[in-house]
Structure formats: C-alpha cells, structure tokens
Design an enzyme around this catalytic site. Structure first.
Site, PDB file in Angstrom:
ATOM      1  CB  SER A 189     113.372  44.326 133.000  1.00  0.00           C
ATOM      2  OG  SER A 189     113.410  43.641 134.241  1.00  0.00           O
TER       3      SER A 189
ATOM      4  CE1 TYR B 172     109.885  47.911 135.505  1.00  0.00           C
ATOM      5  CE2 TYR B 172     110.738  45.698 135.891  1.00  0.00           C
ATOM      6  CZ  TYR B 172     110.945  47.015 135.511  1.00  0.00           C
ATOM      7  OH  TYR B 172     112.197  47.435 135.140  1.00  0.00           O
TER       8      TYR B 172
END
Ligand code: NAD
Length: 259
Positions: free
Chosen positions: A143, A156
């Site tokens: 990501s 995250y």
C-alpha cells in the site's frame, strides 16, 4: 495472447472473492492461467469462480482464513500435490482506521494475523512448489501506507510496512531458487474495502468522504481494480523475468506528487 500469457500456469490468489483479488483472478484466468482462490468468504469466492468458469477458463474456490496456518497448509499442500504452483498473489487484507489511541490490542492482533501472518503462512506453504521446476513469482499487495504516513492508519500502516520488507527479504533469500518476489503499492482503489470503511467510519458522510478520498490522489480519482490487476499480470508474467525485490507504486501520483 502472445504477451503476458499465463497459459499452463497455476496461480493462487488470496482474497479473490472481492475487489482487487477478484479483478486479478478474472484477469489472470483471461490470460490462460488456472486460478485457485483462497478466501474465507465463500459466497464471494464462488461468484468469482462462476464468472471465470463461464468464460471456459478454470478456477477453484477454497474456503480459507489466511491467518490460520493449519488451514493454509492443508489447502496449499493439496493443490501442490496435484500441480506445480507458479504464481502466488498475497492480496487478502483488512483495514483499520485510527491513530494509536484508537488501536486496541485486539485490533493490532487482528490486523497482524491477516495482513502479516497471512502473507507469511501462504508464502511458507507455497514455497516448495514455487521453487520446483525452475521457480515462480510471488506478488504481495502492499500500500502507499507502506512508505508514507497516512492519517489514522496506525495498525494498517504497521502491517503494510511489513509486507514491503517481507517482500525484500523473500526476494533476497530465494533469488537462487528462481523465485521472483515483488509488491505493489496501490493508492486508493474503488473496492468494497473502501466503501466498507467509509460507511463504517463516516456514516452519513459517505458521498463527501468518497470525493475527499478521490481527490487525495493528484490524478483526481481512485484507481480501478482492473488497473491493479493489469500491473499484477505484468509482474507475474514471464515478461517481468528481470524484476525482483521491487515495490511498484500505482497510486495516481500519491507518494511522489503530493505536496
Ligand atoms: N482498496 C484500496 O484502496 C487498497 C489500497 C491499497 C492496498 N489495498 C490492499 O489490497 C488488498 C485487497 O483489498 P480490496 O480493496 O480488494 O479488499 P476487499 O475487502 O474488497 O477484498 C478483500 C478480500 O479478502 C478476503 N479476506 C479478508 N480477510 C481474509 C482472511 N483472513 N482470509 C482469507 N480471505 C480474507 C475478503 O473476504 C475479501 O474477499 C488488501 O490487502 C488491501 O490492504 C487496497
């Protein structure tokens, strides 16, 4: 199908029942690959498989929680017994919104178990088959949060940073076995994952948040799942044979053009 053909190749896609994993599964099947989807949501996995099978290509759904090593081992060993695994896509992942004040121990453990341990479990189980007969390719879905600070994404970001560094580690250790290992770092991609966290975290402000999140990409929109699948196809194909230990940004300019 002269370029980027996956004919006679077997690919495992985790989380292939939705979003990015679904687009990767259908795209890889369209290039001639046989697809094994590992997902704990069997409704989604079966729907992807049905879509693929309708085209005449082959896909199989396996109910699997990637955080459960026993289950991952059983499923991947059974696949490897029947056929060589050529490609592993570690895509299954879950989100969490919040800074460290909002992250409880169980949140941290849950994110760790799926986004980090899930990747470890699948690579460890698939490696013997990937290594056989000349090697294979592993692609991890990281990501933008792997490399830059994003507001309210403490847990995250922790997991996606680890996905990036696991990629480097695997690429280094198994290069002599013919294994290529890369990751991609998407910016916001319009999937149920995004819709889910908007509706959970910003109830009543869904449209406003969608617009806001779209505009955080300098290019002015979110990515599509097909765009992510197409980069994944390239990196998993023989045409990318010289690429290993790399992290590819696919983020509408988020990491390099913001600011
Ligand atoms: N959508 C984005 O904006 C975006 C951006 C960057 C990275 N990513 C990453 O891309 C990946 C896919 O995201 P998406 O947006 O397509 O998500 P999604 O929620 O649409 O799909 C995720 C799929 O993974 C499955 N899954 C979740 N936990 C699992 C588990 N423990 N075991 C097996 N399957 C499990 C779900 O059932 C679902 O089918 C994730 O790793 C995510 O972090 C997404």
């Amino acid at each position: 199908m002269t370029k980027f053909s996956l004919k006679n190749k077997v690919a495992i896609v985790t989380g292939g029942g939705s979003g990015i994993g679904k687009a990767i599964s259908t795209t890889f099947a369209g290039q001639g690959g046989k697809i094994h989807i590992l997902d704990f949501n069997m409704d989604g996995a079966k729907a992807t498989v049905a879509e693929i099978n309708e085209t005449g290509a082959t896909a199989v759904a396996h109910k699997c929680d990637v955080s459960d090593q026993k289950s991952v081992n059983e499923i991947i060993n059974a696949i490897a017994k029947e056929e060589k695994i050529d490609i592993l896509i570690n895509n299954a992942g879950i989100a969490h919104v919040g800074n460290i004040d909002a992250v409880e121990e169980e949140d941290l453990d849950r994110l760790y178990n799926v986004n980090i341990k899930g990747v470890y479990n699948c690579i460890k189980a698939a490696l013997p088959s990937l290594k056989s007969k000349g090697g294979g390719s592993i692609l991890n879905i990281a990501s933008i949060a792997s490399t830059v600070g994003i507001d309210d994404r403490f847990a995250y970001s922790m997991t996606k940073g680890a996905v990036l560094t696991m990629t480097y580690s695997i690429a280094k250790d198994y290069i002599k076995d013919g294994i290529r290992c890369n990751c991609i770092a998407p910016g916001r991609v319009h999937t149920p994952f995004v819709d889910g966290f908007i509706s959970k975290n910003y109830p009543g402000k869904e449209e406003e948040m969608f617009e806001k999140l779209s505009k955080t990409q300098p290019i002015g929109r979110m990515g599509s799942t097909q765009e992510i699948a197409d980069l994944s196809l390239f990196l998993s194909s023989d045409e990318a044979g010289f690429i290993t230990g790399s992290n590819y940004a696919i983020d509408g300019g988020f990491v390099t053009l913001n600011g």
